[in-house]
Design an enzyme around this catalytic site. Structure first.
Site, PDB file in Angstrom:
ATOM      1  N   MET A  43      -2.182   4.485  -3.895  1.00 20.81           N
ATOM      2  CA  MET A  43      -2.998   5.978  -3.382  1.00 20.81           C
ATOM      3  C   MET A  43      -2.670   7.162  -3.501  1.00 20.81           C
ATOM      4  SD  MET A  43      -4.533   2.811  -0.628  1.00 20.81           S
ATOM      5  CE  MET A  43      -2.850   2.320  -0.537  1.00 20.81           C
ATOM      6  N   GLY A 101      -9.717  -3.846   2.010  1.00 21.06           N
ATOM      7  CA  GLY A 101     -10.401  -3.540   3.132  1.00 21.06           C
ATOM      8  C   GLY A 101     -10.822  -4.201   4.226  1.00 21.06           C
ATOM      9  N   ASP A 121       0.750  -1.294   0.190  1.00 17.61           N
ATOM     10  CA  ASP A 121      -0.002   0.010  -0.044  1.00 17.61           C
ATOM     11  C   ASP A 121       0.631   1.537  -0.696  1.00 17.61           C
ATOM     12  OD1 ASP A 121      -2.844  -1.125   0.402  1.00 17.61           O
ATOM     13  OD2 ASP A 121      -2.420  -2.478   2.059  1.00 17.61           O
ATOM     14  N   GLY A 153      -6.252   4.856   3.515  1.00 18.44           N
ATOM     15  CA  GLY A 153      -5.421   5.695   4.240  1.00 18.44           C
ATOM     16  C   GLY A 153      -5.082   5.275   5.364  1.00 18.44           C
ATOM     17  N   PHE A 154      -5.880   3.880   5.085  1.00 19.12           N
ATOM     18  CA  PHE A 154      -5.317   3.069   7.071  1.00 19.12           C
ATOM     19  C   PHE A 154      -5.690   1.686   6.684  1.00 19.12           C
ATOM     20  CE2 PHE A 154      -6.823   7.690   7.911  1.00 19.12           C
ATOM     21  CZ  PHE A 154      -5.440   8.162   7.919  1.00 19.12           C
TER      22      PHE A 154
END
Ligand code: DX5
Ligand code: ZN
Length: 218
Positions: free
Chosen positions: A68, A176, A35, A142-143
């Protein structure tokens, strides 16, 4: 019947002992998922080229990069040289998405398009004909460690319909909040590949968790 393809996300690995976690992934999984976050497209930074280089050096599996980032085209050539075999870029980050896909394919890597949870899958109708995989984001990127957004499952079904119509070779990757609790419904909806970070590295026995995720038929 085929089994689920499992791509552990290194974001949730132990960065103080990456070698041990990579060994588990190398010996049990199917793909290594990286990522890459730029703090602009998503509100977080992850890791960059030196870390990727260290990972690809010991990788025994295909390595995919999930970009991303804005202006992802800056990285394709370097990633190819580092040994990355697939790159996914975000629909929301690329004004000239078709050009990006061509650049990735010209470098002989597989090309994927990721769509954020709120993005309607109909935006894929044209590009789906020329890509190798769609990444359905089932969290806001993002996480790691976020909860699966339930409406993603219906989206997988609709992406599957597009694939059957326009490009049956194209795969669906779900990224995710994937866990042993939701993987069956993901498989049933049409998922081919699952990215799993927290559910693998946060479990007592990551190798066993990978094998259990792989045990689901699709
Ligand atoms: C989110 C990343 C995912 C994520 C997966 O921005 O693209 O790959 O880290 O991790 P889990 O499985 O923990 O949601
Ligand atoms: Zn990802």
């Amino acid at each position: 019947m085929k089994r689920m393809i499992v791509a552990p996300s290194i974001l949730s690995a132990n960065f103080l002992n990456l070698e041990a976690d990579l060994k588990i992934v190398n010996e049990n999984a199917d793909i290594i998922h990286l990522d890459i976050m730029d703090g602009v497209f998503v509100p977080n930074l992850s890791y960059g080229t030196p870390v990727i280089k260290a990972i690809t050096k010991v990788a025994k599996l295909p390595v995919e990069a999930h970009l991303m980032v804005v202006e992802p085209q800056k990285f394709y050539k370097t990633y190819k040289e580092l040994g990355i075999s697939s790159i996914s870029v975000h629909y929301e980050a690329c004004t000239h998405l078709d050009r990006d896909i061509n650049l990735i394919k010209e470098l002989e890597m597989k090309a994927g398009v990721a769509i954020n949870p709120h993005t309607d899958e109909s935006v894929l109708k044209n590009i789906i004909r020329v890509i190798d995989y769609v990444v359905v984001m089932s969290v806001n990127p993002g996480f790691g460690g976020q909860s699966y957004i339930p409406y993603s499952t219906e989206k997988i079904e609709r992406v599957k319909e597009l694939i059957e119509k326009y490009n049956p070779e194209c795969k669906i990757e779900i990224d995710g909040g994937v866990s042993l609790d939701n993987i069956e419904s993901i498989a049933k909806a049409g998922g081919d590949i699952v990215v799993a970070g927290n559910s693998v590295f946060g479990s007592k026995d990551p190798a066993q968790t990978i094998r259990e995720l792989q045990g689901i038929n699709r």
